[in-house]
Design a protein around this motif. Structure first.
Motif, PDB file in Angstrom:
ATOM      1  N   ILE A  25     -20.316   2.707   6.255  1.00  0.00           N
ATOM      2  CA  ILE A  25     -20.635   2.587   5.901  1.00  0.00           C
ATOM      3  C   ILE A  25     -22.125   3.052   5.000  1.00  0.00           C
ATOM      4  N   ARG A  26     -23.166   3.851   5.832  1.00  0.00           N
ATOM      5  CA  ARG A  26     -24.304   4.374   6.051  1.00  0.00           C
ATOM      6  C   ARG A  26     -23.914   5.865   4.658  1.00  0.00           C
ATOM      7  N   VAL A  27     -22.805   6.623   4.565  1.00  0.00           N
ATOM      8  CA  VAL A  27     -22.468   7.552   3.956  1.00  0.00           C
ATOM      9  C   VAL A  27     -22.110   6.479   2.691  1.00  0.00           C
ATOM     10  N   ALA A  28     -21.774   5.090   2.209  1.00  0.00           N
ATOM     11  CA  ALA A  28     -21.130   4.792   1.133  1.00  0.00           C
ATOM     12  C   ALA A  28     -22.596   4.438   0.322  1.00  0.00           C
ATOM     13  N   TYR A  29     -23.489   3.870   1.391  1.00  0.00           N
ATOM     14  CA  TYR A  29     -25.070   2.754   1.373  1.00  0.00           C
ATOM     15  C   TYR A  29     -25.534   4.011   0.540  1.00  0.00           C
ATOM     16  N   THR A  30     -25.439   5.217   1.285  1.00  0.00           N
ATOM     17  CA  THR A  30     -27.050   6.606   0.858  1.00  0.00           C
ATOM     18  C   THR A  30     -26.388   7.344  -0.852  1.00  0.00           C
ATOM     19  N   ARG A  31     -25.302   7.325  -1.302  1.00  0.00           N
ATOM     20  CA  ARG A  31     -24.215   7.649  -2.261  1.00  0.00           C
ATOM     21  C   ARG A  31     -24.799   6.722  -3.299  1.00  0.00           C
ATOM     22  N   VAL A  32     -25.041   5.503  -2.983  1.00  0.00           N
ATOM     23  CA  VAL A  32     -25.091   4.382  -3.943  1.00  0.00           C
ATOM     24  C   VAL A  32     -26.786   4.325  -4.251  1.00  0.00           C
ATOM     25  N   TYR A  33     -27.036   4.797  -3.058  1.00  0.00           N
ATOM     26  CA  TYR A  33     -29.262   4.514  -3.430  1.00  0.00           C
ATOM     27  C   TYR A  33     -29.374   5.969  -3.992  1.00  0.00           C
ATOM     28  N   MET A  34     -28.456   7.241  -3.538  1.00  0.00           N
ATOM     29  CA  MET A  34     -29.373   8.425  -4.711  1.00  0.00           C
ATOM     30  C   MET A  34     -28.396   8.374  -5.832  1.00  0.00           C
ATOM     31  N   THR A  35     -27.855   8.092  -6.094  1.00  0.00           N
ATOM     32  CA  THR A  35     -27.274   7.433  -7.774  1.00  0.00           C
ATOM     33  C   THR A  35     -27.978   6.561  -8.442  1.00  0.00           C
ATOM     34  N   LEU A  36     -28.478   6.081  -7.854  1.00  0.00           N
ATOM     35  CA  LEU A  36     -29.397   4.659  -8.520  1.00  0.00           C
ATOM     36  C   LEU A  36     -31.120   5.490  -8.291  1.00  0.00           C
ATOM     37  N   LEU A  37     -31.152   6.220  -7.587  1.00  0.00           N
ATOM     38  CA  LEU A  37     -32.633   6.963  -7.550  1.00  0.00           C
ATOM     39  C   LEU A  37     -33.062   7.918  -8.299  1.00  0.00           C
ATOM     40  N   THR A  38     -31.781   9.341  -7.680  1.00  0.00           N
ATOM     41  CA  THR A  38     -31.896   9.959  -8.552  1.00  0.00           C
ATOM     42  C   THR A  38     -30.476  10.599  -9.524  1.00  0.00           C
ATOM     43  N   ARG A  39     -30.224  10.046  -9.849  1.00  0.00           N
ATOM     44  CA  ARG A  39     -28.892  10.451 -10.573  1.00  0.00           C
ATOM     45  C   ARG A  39     -30.200  10.733 -12.585  1.00  0.00           C
ATOM     46  N   GLY A  40     -29.917  10.843 -13.428  1.00  0.00           N
ATOM     47  CA  GLY A  40     -30.297  11.800 -14.425  1.00  0.00           C
ATOM     48  C   GLY A  40     -31.770  11.811 -13.876  1.00  0.00           C
ATOM     49  N   ALA A  41     -32.995  12.500 -13.017  1.00  0.00           N
ATOM     50  CA  ALA A  41     -33.338  12.361 -12.727  1.00  0.00           C
ATOM     51  C   ALA A  41     -33.940  14.089 -12.527  1.00  0.00           C
ATOM     52  N   GLY A  42     -34.720  15.410 -12.877  1.00  0.00           N
ATOM     53  CA  GLY A  42     -35.214  16.634 -12.697  1.00  0.00           C
ATOM     54  C   GLY A  42     -35.756  16.908 -13.946  1.00  0.00           C
ATOM     55  N   ALA A  43     -35.591  18.342 -14.853  1.00  0.00           N
ATOM     56  CA  ALA A  43     -36.069  18.802 -15.554  1.00  0.00           C
ATOM     57  C   ALA A  43     -35.582  18.029 -16.521  1.00  0.00           C
ATOM     58  N   ALA A  44     -36.484  18.642 -17.504  1.00  0.00           N
ATOM     59  CA  ALA A  44     -35.938  17.486 -19.085  1.00  0.00           C
ATOM     60  C   ALA A  44     -35.082  18.967 -19.790  1.00  0.00           C
ATOM     61  N   ARG A  45     -34.186  17.998 -20.218  1.00  0.00           N
ATOM     62  CA  ARG A  45     -33.043  18.555 -21.151  1.00  0.00           C
ATOM     63  C   ARG A  45     -33.186  18.838 -22.406  1.00  0.00           C
ATOM     64  N   TYR A  46     -34.354  18.388 -23.428  1.00  0.00           N
ATOM     65  CA  TYR A  46     -34.685  18.365 -24.515  1.00  0.00           C
ATOM     66  C   TYR A  46     -35.856  18.849 -24.672  1.00  0.00           C
ATOM     67  N   SER A  47     -36.627  18.603 -25.820  1.00  0.00           N
ATOM     68  CA  SER A  47     -38.151  18.740 -25.649  1.00  0.00           C
ATOM     69  C   SER A  47     -38.804  17.124 -26.132  1.00  0.00           C
ATOM     70  N   ALA A  48     -38.047  16.060 -26.335  1.00  0.00           N
ATOM     71  CA  ALA A  48     -38.338  15.203 -25.447  1.00  0.00           C
ATOM     72  C   ALA A  48     -38.134  14.557 -24.411  1.00  0.00           C
ATOM     73  N   HIS A  49     -37.177  14.472 -24.072  1.00  0.00           N
ATOM     74  CA  HIS A  49     -36.442  13.902 -23.001  1.00  0.00           C
ATOM     75  C   HIS A  49     -37.613  13.772 -21.527  1.00  0.00           C
ATOM     76  N   VAL A  50     -37.443  12.360 -21.500  1.00  0.00           N
ATOM     77  CA  VAL A  50     -38.194  11.636 -20.583  1.00  0.00           C
ATOM     78  C   VAL A  50     -37.526  11.702 -19.108  1.00  0.00           C
ATOM     79  N   PRO A  51     -37.338  12.948 -18.005  1.00  0.00           N
ATOM     80  CA  PRO A  51     -35.948  12.806 -17.543  1.00  0.00           C
ATOM     81  C   PRO A  51     -36.437  10.904 -16.310  1.00  0.00           C
ATOM     82  N   THR A  52     -35.868  10.536 -16.886  1.00  0.00           N
ATOM     83  CA  THR A  52     -35.244   9.033 -15.340  1.00  0.00           C
ATOM     84  C   THR A  52     -33.871   8.743 -14.345  1.00  0.00           C
ATOM     85  N   THR A  53     -34.422   7.618 -13.496  1.00  0.00           N
ATOM     86  CA  THR A  53     -33.021   7.857 -12.853  1.00  0.00           C
ATOM     87  C   THR A  53     -32.394   6.901 -13.070  1.00  0.00           C
ATOM     88  N   LEU A  54     -31.259   5.686 -12.831  1.00  0.00           N
ATOM     89  CA  LEU A  54     -30.444   4.876 -13.613  1.00  0.00           C
ATOM     90  C   LEU A  54     -31.127   3.744 -12.816  1.00  0.00           C
TER      91      LEU A  54
END
Length: 198
Positions: free
Chosen positions: A23-52
């Motif tokens: 259960i903790r692993v499942a919660y952690t995966r959901v949490y990490m997906t919501l808070l980290t997916r999409g974040a990171g370095a910009a992928r094109y000139s106008a890109h603003v990386p954002t999480t879900l």
């Protein structure tokens, strides 16, 4: 907890300590997906990386503000960027399946004042799409360079699809004979939604 009891009934053969860990692993995966997916370095000139989660917050606040003032095209565009992922994927697949769409994706042409000079549009035959588009831009004092850049679409290929979608918007006005009024924009938005899902 409720989730523990649901998990326990779904996986009754796993000892409680192991279920708790799962259960903790499942919660952690959901949490990490919501808070980290999409974040990171910009992928094109106008890109603003954002999480879900950030996309959801940006999209919902933009939607509320756009409903309060529908003339704010920028806000409507942000809603499309933050919520239109599935529609952009469908559009991209449709473009890949058509020879003209594949060429557009490969060449990535842009509709700007540099690629479509006002003089060139005025010189086109009367009644042609180019001439009517040029007249539409002049009549309403529109500039194709005023379209807002795409910021919140993470995939550069899909960001181009969104850019293209925005850049042909005024062509749709011309093709359907819809003025850039509140009623005209709402009608065109319904047509665009039916055609593109955005």
């Amino acid at each position: 907890s409720v989730w523990a009891s649901v998990w326990a009934s779904a996986v009754p053969t796993v000892p409680y300590d192991d279920r708790h860990c799962l259960i903790r692993v499942a919660y952690t995966r959901v949490y990490m997906t919501l808070l980290t997916r999409g974040a990171g370095a910009a992928r094109y000139s106008a890109h603003v990386p954002t999480t879900l989660l950030e996309k959801a917050l940006i999209g919902s606040s933009s939607a509320v503000r756009a409903l309060a003032d529908p003339r704010q095209a920028r806000l409507v565009g942000v809603v499309g960027e933050t919520t239109g992922g599935a529609a952009l994927h469908r559009l991209h697949r449709r473009m890949e399946r058509h020879p003209v769409g594949r060429t557009v994706l490969q060449d990535r042409p842009l509709i700007t004042s540099e690629t479509l000079h006002a003089e060139t549009l005025r010189a086109m035959p009367a009644g042609s799409l180019g001439a009517e588009y040029g007249a539409f831009l002049a009549r309403h004092s529109f500039d194709p360079d005023e379209r807002t850049a795409v910021h919140f679409v993470d995939d550069p290929e899909l960001a181009y699809v969104m850019t293209r979608y925005r850049q042909v918007h005024d062509l749709w006005h011309v093709l359907y004979g819809l003025p850039p009024t509140f009623a005209g924009e709402v009608a065109l938005k319904w047509l665009e939604a039916a055609q593109t899902g955005l």
